[in-house]
Write an enzyme that holds these catalytic residues in place. Structure first.
Site, PDB file in Angstrom:
ATOM      1  N   THR A 108      -7.967   6.164   0.124  1.00  0.00           N
ATOM      2  CA  THR A 108      -6.627   6.790   0.309  1.00  0.00           C
ATOM      3  C   THR A 108      -5.566   6.163   0.888  1.00  0.00           C
ATOM      4  O   THR A 108      -4.554   5.471  -0.493  1.00  0.00           O
ATOM      5  CB  THR A 108      -6.577   8.294   0.927  1.00  0.00           C
ATOM      6  OG1 THR A 108      -7.299   8.902   0.416  1.00  0.00           O
ATOM      7  CG2 THR A 108      -4.909   8.691  -0.117  1.00  0.00           C
ATOM      8  N   TRP A 158      -5.798   2.827  -1.265  1.00  0.00           N
ATOM      9  CA  TRP A 158      -5.387   3.376  -3.110  1.00  0.00           C
ATOM     10  C   TRP A 158      -4.003   2.947  -3.201  1.00  0.00           C
ATOM     11  O   TRP A 158      -3.292   1.948  -4.026  1.00  0.00           O
ATOM     12  CB  TRP A 158      -5.440   4.218  -3.409  1.00  0.00           C
ATOM     13  CG  TRP A 158      -5.209   5.177  -4.814  1.00  0.00           C
ATOM     14  CD1 TRP A 158      -6.213   4.495  -6.046  1.00  0.00           C
ATOM     15  CD2 TRP A 158      -3.944   5.149  -5.662  1.00  0.00           C
ATOM     16  NE1 TRP A 158      -5.179   5.417  -6.894  1.00  0.00           N
ATOM     17  CE2 TRP A 158      -4.588   5.028  -6.453  1.00  0.00           C
ATOM     18  CE3 TRP A 158      -3.044   6.166  -4.868  1.00  0.00           C
ATOM     19  CZ2 TRP A 158      -2.953   6.166  -7.700  1.00  0.00           C
ATOM     20  CZ3 TRP A 158      -1.595   6.110  -5.618  1.00  0.00           C
ATOM     21  CH2 TRP A 158      -2.367   6.119  -6.463  1.00  0.00           C
ATOM     22  N   HIS A 159      -3.654   2.766  -2.048  1.00  0.00           N
ATOM     23  CA  HIS A 159      -1.556   2.905  -2.173  1.00  0.00           C
ATOM     24  C   HIS A 159      -0.997   1.809  -2.310  1.00  0.00           C
ATOM     25  O   HIS A 159       0.122   1.766  -2.500  1.00  0.00           O
ATOM     26  CB  HIS A 159      -1.081   3.604  -1.090  1.00  0.00           C
ATOM     27  CG  HIS A 159      -0.917   5.248  -1.312  1.00  0.00           C
ATOM     28  ND1 HIS A 159      -1.883   6.145  -1.222  1.00  0.00           N
ATOM     29  CD2 HIS A 159      -0.054   5.500  -2.345  1.00  0.00           C
ATOM     30  CE1 HIS A 159      -0.859   7.310  -1.498  1.00  0.00           C
ATOM     31  NE2 HIS A 159      -0.393   7.272  -1.563  1.00  0.00           N
ATOM     32  N   GLY A 160      -2.074   0.476  -1.278  1.00  0.00           N
ATOM     33  CA  GLY A 160      -1.427  -0.522  -1.824  1.00  0.00           C
ATOM     34  C   GLY A 160      -2.538  -1.930  -0.332  1.00  0.00           C
ATOM     35  O   GLY A 160      -3.670  -0.977  -0.323  1.00  0.00           O
ATOM     36  N   PHE A 211       2.011   0.835  -7.150  1.00  0.00           N
ATOM     37  CA  PHE A 211       0.244   0.733  -6.291  1.00  0.00           C
ATOM     38  C   PHE A 211      -0.781   1.192  -7.437  1.00  0.00           C
ATOM     39  O   PHE A 211      -1.570   1.606  -7.506  1.00  0.00           O
ATOM     40  CB  PHE A 211       0.714   2.525  -6.450  1.00  0.00           C
ATOM     41  CG  PHE A 211       1.585   2.958  -4.807  1.00  0.00           C
ATOM     42  CD1 PHE A 211       1.859   1.890  -3.935  1.00  0.00           C
ATOM     43  CD2 PHE A 211       2.149   3.651  -5.221  1.00  0.00           C
ATOM     44  CE1 PHE A 211       2.184   1.898  -3.352  1.00  0.00           C
ATOM     45  CE2 PHE A 211       3.534   4.112  -3.987  1.00  0.00           C
ATOM     46  CZ  PHE A 211       3.518   3.078  -3.282  1.00  0.00           C
TER      47      PHE A 211
END
Lengths: 479, 471
Positions: B313, B316-318, B471
């Site tokens: 998670t 996924w954001h960066g 993102f």
């Protein structure tokens, strides 16, 4: 019951249809008025800037996406009744703060327009000194605008911050920002200019922002140390490769003597730096920055010019030799429109100009490359910062027949350059001024057969570490 | 193209609505939506639209193959292949540079990769494409025989670039046929307007304040300023992202699509577990259903599973360590809550439990956002919040707080379910018929005023980035 439901159903339907009709009609009306408006504005008076034009659309701009971004900017900048909407927004944004609850909480005194004078560190209103180039006689505060402290009334300590603008006592100040990594990029691009123009001196002159005047009072330590930032950029420039071979035919030397005759081949860094902070600081009591605008005044620009001339090997012209003129009526500068803060309206400014001694002509190319010709680099109609070199334009060319042929300079600037460029007519035969925000020009191609003595990057300090600006400068070098 | 732009509101959307409602047949309407969706994406990514269409085509082929294959083993093999193929572009554009940086750091090698821009919304449309394959494999959705419909599912402009991540099974039937009426359109417009105001009025204002403090020189920001700055940032990121989701849900509704909610007042949560049930629900449920449960879920090694999911998670954001740390931080908190904290909170007396829970959540959430914000200098950034080497307060933060206090209060109030509570109260007071009419009139007035206000704010606003686009 069934009848009741049916009646409700009908009412509900009517309300829904009516609501939708009202919204859709208003929406489509505005959309149509916007789409079909004639004579879209090109200049925003409120913001004192050129509005985005419709971009060039071709395969290249479509592929890199710039055509789409340009259309987006164009639609926003020329939206139906935009000026009205912008002003309304600025008034509305007052509601964001505690003033909504507390009203005018007495944090600031509204200073009458005539009573504007900067205070020094001791809280005294600055008055003209006795020297020939003091603000009173040489272009500072209007005579009537130099009250004593008691006349100005109680000036409570105040601080205010919005959109990078600080209101302190009786003036608005633009705050500076600086990032080392961005500045390194800037210097690196300047080096690329040195490679692209091997016979030309590359010079950087970052202009401090008006918040420099607050150094030495309660803001010290809280604000960016602009002097330190400038020194860091200077060190970066000095660390650039030695240009002794690269500029063997360079006609000038920054450290040379006092006239063009003494100019000689240079040995020094590839990118040279002009440090103006101390000169401006020495004259901080004078009217060197506007109270309600984010620019320096012509007097502030003059002191920067003096540094430049000294460093470039010229004898700087004395400001007393130039004709001082007040142009137009007192005006409210751009910081009012940037912030929408009504208090700034009280900080009226006066436009002083110093007319160059040598006769010259100026050609201004607008974004469609139409030419406007002027008999001077300072306009006498209107009254705001746009009077200097007719404001921001893609390309401006100034010719000064009295100066030696072949002595030419390209100034790549933001609006800080405008007030300083007229002083350069004292030395250069041809002055090319490029403002990359307002049009794209391929410098290599344009100057292929035009020798340049100097290229000067003249912009406010924040841009020296702004990546998008650095990128813009790099784009000018594109083949 | 941004939803919160005058170009979208006054040119793109009216043109789309006119075209959409001019044609009558479902197939024609789908064609209109597809065409406008592709234009919408091409406006921001004129080149990578090919990548997006290519990805859809690959998934379309994999879908047909999975559908035709009887053998479970072969279906699983195709699923794994499809996921690998889906993740390749995401890895190349988003994580390659990050990974080579790690390898270069760990080993005496100098691998260099070309710097490439991240295609708009790649994280979202990749996950949507995978959702189709997962749902098909699990048998919760039918194979889509029409490439155009699959393309419409993934490229549908409301959710294309910043979510919510709409799962194929949820939208499958709506792609075929949708029932819609004037109430849907009004409700959609209302929701769009609410999202627009969340974005341009609250998120942008809070964003400016947050950047003014947190983006400044580390040495010039105080402890007080840092906390105020991150408070503004917490509001910015919530209103920015939930505002975008509202606009997406509203736009979908106008065209008869019902997307699931993506936010449910996360800042009223009393623990991290609850927070993640309320924040970015579509991402949380994606990882829960397609990663956490398949690798064992609560049945075995739940702590390990949770750790894996939260690391992903974060990632996924960066592609940056701060996002990984942020994900792991929440993973550890969730594991700690499940193992101990929730039981501890439950044992406390009612009011004390509530106070402790809210203080705990405020602290962990704000600290979490500091990890999220400082992608370059996480130690220096978070250090300021702990008072390391900086002054206690300074005038700028105080002035900034004063000048944006009303917005901050409004943001805090509407981060709680005030509107639903008021609505519920009105429902009790008024007869049902009157409530429905009054509610519609109020919503219409809000929509009209909101669009006018949004237009005013957009006309002079140059500050308009959607945080979640990166993102």
């Amino acid at each position: 019951m069934k009848m009741k439901e049916s009646r409700f159903g009908r009412t509900n339907k009517i309300v829904n249809i009516s609501g939708f009709t009202v919204i859709a009609a208003a929406w489509l009306l505005v959309a149509s008025l916007n789409l079909f408006q004639k004579d879209r504005p090109e200049i925003s008076e409120a913001e004192q800037r050129a509005l985005a034009g419709f971009p060039e659309v071709n395969i290249s701009t479509v592929v890199d996406g710039s055509a789409f971004r340009g259309i987006d900017n164009f639609v926003t900048d020329t939206f139906f009744m935009r000026d009205f909407l912008v002003k309304s927004q600025q008034k509305f944004s007052v509601l964001y703060g505690l003033d909504l609850i507390t009203g005018d909480s007495g944090r600031i005194a509204y200073i009458p327009p005539a009573a504007t004078g900067r205070q020094d560190e001791a809280g005294q209103i600055v008055t003209p000194d006795a020297s020939g180039e003091s603000p009173g006689s040489g272009g500072g505060f209007p005579e009537e605008a130099v009250p004593t402290f008691s006349e100005a009334g109680q000036l409570p300590e105040t601080d205010y911050l919005k959109n990078g603008v600080l209101i302190y006592k009786n003036a608005a100040y633009s705050m500076a920002d600086y990032y080392e990594a961005g500045a390194r990029q800037f210097v690196a691009v300047a080096e690329q200019y040195a490679d692209a123009f091997p016979h030309t001196r590359i010079i950087i002159l970052p202009a401090p922002l008006s918040a420099m005047l607050l150094d030495g009072n309660e803001f010290k330590g809280a604000l960016l140390d602009q002097r330190q930032s400038l020194l860091e950029i200077q060190a970066m420039c000095e660390a650039t490769a030695d240009s002794s071979t690269a500029v063997a035919e360079t006609p000038g030397d920054l450290s040379a003597g006092s006239s063009p005759d003494t100019i000689r081949p240079a040995i020094g860094p590839k990118v040279r730096f002009v440090f103006v902070f101390d000169e401006l600081w020495a004259h901080r009591g004078e009217y060197i920055y506007f109270y309600s605008d984010h620019h320096w005044t012509a007097r502030g620009a003059y002191y920067a010019y003096r540094c430049f001339a000294g460093a470039a090997g010229f004898q700087p012209a004395g400001i007393s030799s130039m004709k001082e003129t007040i142009i137009g009526e007192p005006f409210v500068g751009g910081l009012y429109t940037f912030t929408g803060d009504e208090r700034i309206k009280a900080f009226r400014d006066t436009l002083y100009a110093y007319f160059p001694v040598k006769p010259h002509t100026m050609k201004v190319y607008d974004k469609d490359w139409n030419i406007m010709e002027f008999g001077s680099s300072i306009l006498t109609f209107g009254s705001n910062y746009s009077n200097f070199i007719a404001g921001d334009n893609p390309l401006t060319v100034i010719n000064v027949p009295d100066n030696p042929e072949g002595l030419s300079i390209l100034v790549i600037k933001d609006s800080y350059g405008n007030a300083m460029v007229p002083f350069l007519t004292e030395h250069y035969n041809t002055i090319y001024v490029v403002d990359p925000r307002h049009g794209s020009i391929k410098l290599r191609e344009y100057f292929k057969n035009i020798p340049l003595t100097d290229i000067l990057f003249l912009n406010h300090l924040n841009l020296n570490s702004t990546t998008s600006w650095v990128q813009t400068l790099q784009n000018l070098l594109a083949e | 193209m941004l939803f919160s732009s005058l170009l979208f509101i006054y040119i793109f959307l009216p043109a789309l609505l006119i075209c959409y409602f001019t044609v009558r047949r479902n197939s024609q309407r789908r064609a209109v939506l597809l065409l406008f969706s592709l234009v919408f994406y091409a406006w921001g990514e004129p080149v990578y639209i090919i990548l997006m269409i290519g990805l859809v085509f690959v998934n379309y082929i994999f879908g047909l193959l999975i559908n035709k294959t009887e053998s479970l083993r072969e279906r699983r093999l195709l699923l794994i292949l499809a996921v690998i193929v889906d993740l390749c572009p995401l890895f190349f554009f988003k994580y390659l540079s990050f990974m080579t940086g790690i390898i270069n750091g760990l080993f005496p090698v100098e691998i260099s990769v070309p710097g490439v821009a991240l295609p708009l919304g790649i994280s979202f449309f990749t996950f949507q494409a995978m959702s189709y394959i997962f749902d098909l494999y699990r048998g919760t959705a039918e194979c889509q025989k029409s490439f155009a419909r699959l393309l419409l599912y993934i490229s549908f402009f409301p959710q294309l670039v910043a979510g919510p991540i709409v799962r194929y099974a949820d939208i499958e039937k709506q792609l075929e046929d949708r029932k819609m009426n004037i109430e849907d359109i009004n409700e959609g417009l209302f929701r769009f307007t609410a999202g627009l105001l969340k974005k341009v009025l609250i998120a942008n204002t809070c964003g400016r304040a947050a950047d003014a403090i947190l983006g400044a020189d580390l040495n010039r920001t105080s402890v007080f300023g840092s906390w105020i700055g991150i408070l503004f940032y917490a509001m910015q990121i919530y209103y920015d992202f939930s505002g975008y989701s509202d606009m997406a849900i509203g736009l979908g509704r106008i065209f008869g699509f019902r997307f699931k909610e993506n936010f449910n007042y996360p800042y009223i949560s009393r623990n991290v577990t609850e927070f993640w049930r309320r924040w970015h629900i579509s991402l949380g449920s994606f990882f829960r259903d397609y990663v956490y449960i398949p690798i064992g879920g609560n049945r075995r090694y739940w702590a390990r599973n949770a750790f894996i999911v939260w690391s992903l998670t974060g990632l996924w954001h960066g592609a940056s360590w701060n996002f990984v740390i942020w994900g792991v931080y929440y993973g550890i908190l969730l594991i700690a809550e499940k193992a101990l904290l929730l039981r501890l909170f439950a044992r406390l007396p009612g009011i004390i439990s509530a106070v402790v829970s809210y203080v705990y959540m405020a602290a962990v959430t704000l600290f979490g956002w500091t990890l999220f914000y400082f992608s370059d200098n996480i130690i220096g950034g978070t250090g300021r919040f702990l008072g390391i080497g900086v002054q206690a307060s300074e005038i700028f933060s105080i002035a900034l707080l004063r000048d944006n206090a009303v917005i901050l209060i409004v943001a805090a109030v509407f981060a709680a379910p005030v509107v639903p509570a008021l609505s519920c109260r009105m429902k009790k007071i008024l007869p049902e018929n009157r409530y429905v009419i009054a509610s519609r009139v109020a919503k219409t007035a809000f929509t009209a005023a909101g669009i006018a206000l949004g237009t005013m704010l957009l006309a002079g606003s140059s500050y308009n980035p959607f945080l979640y686009f990166r993102f």
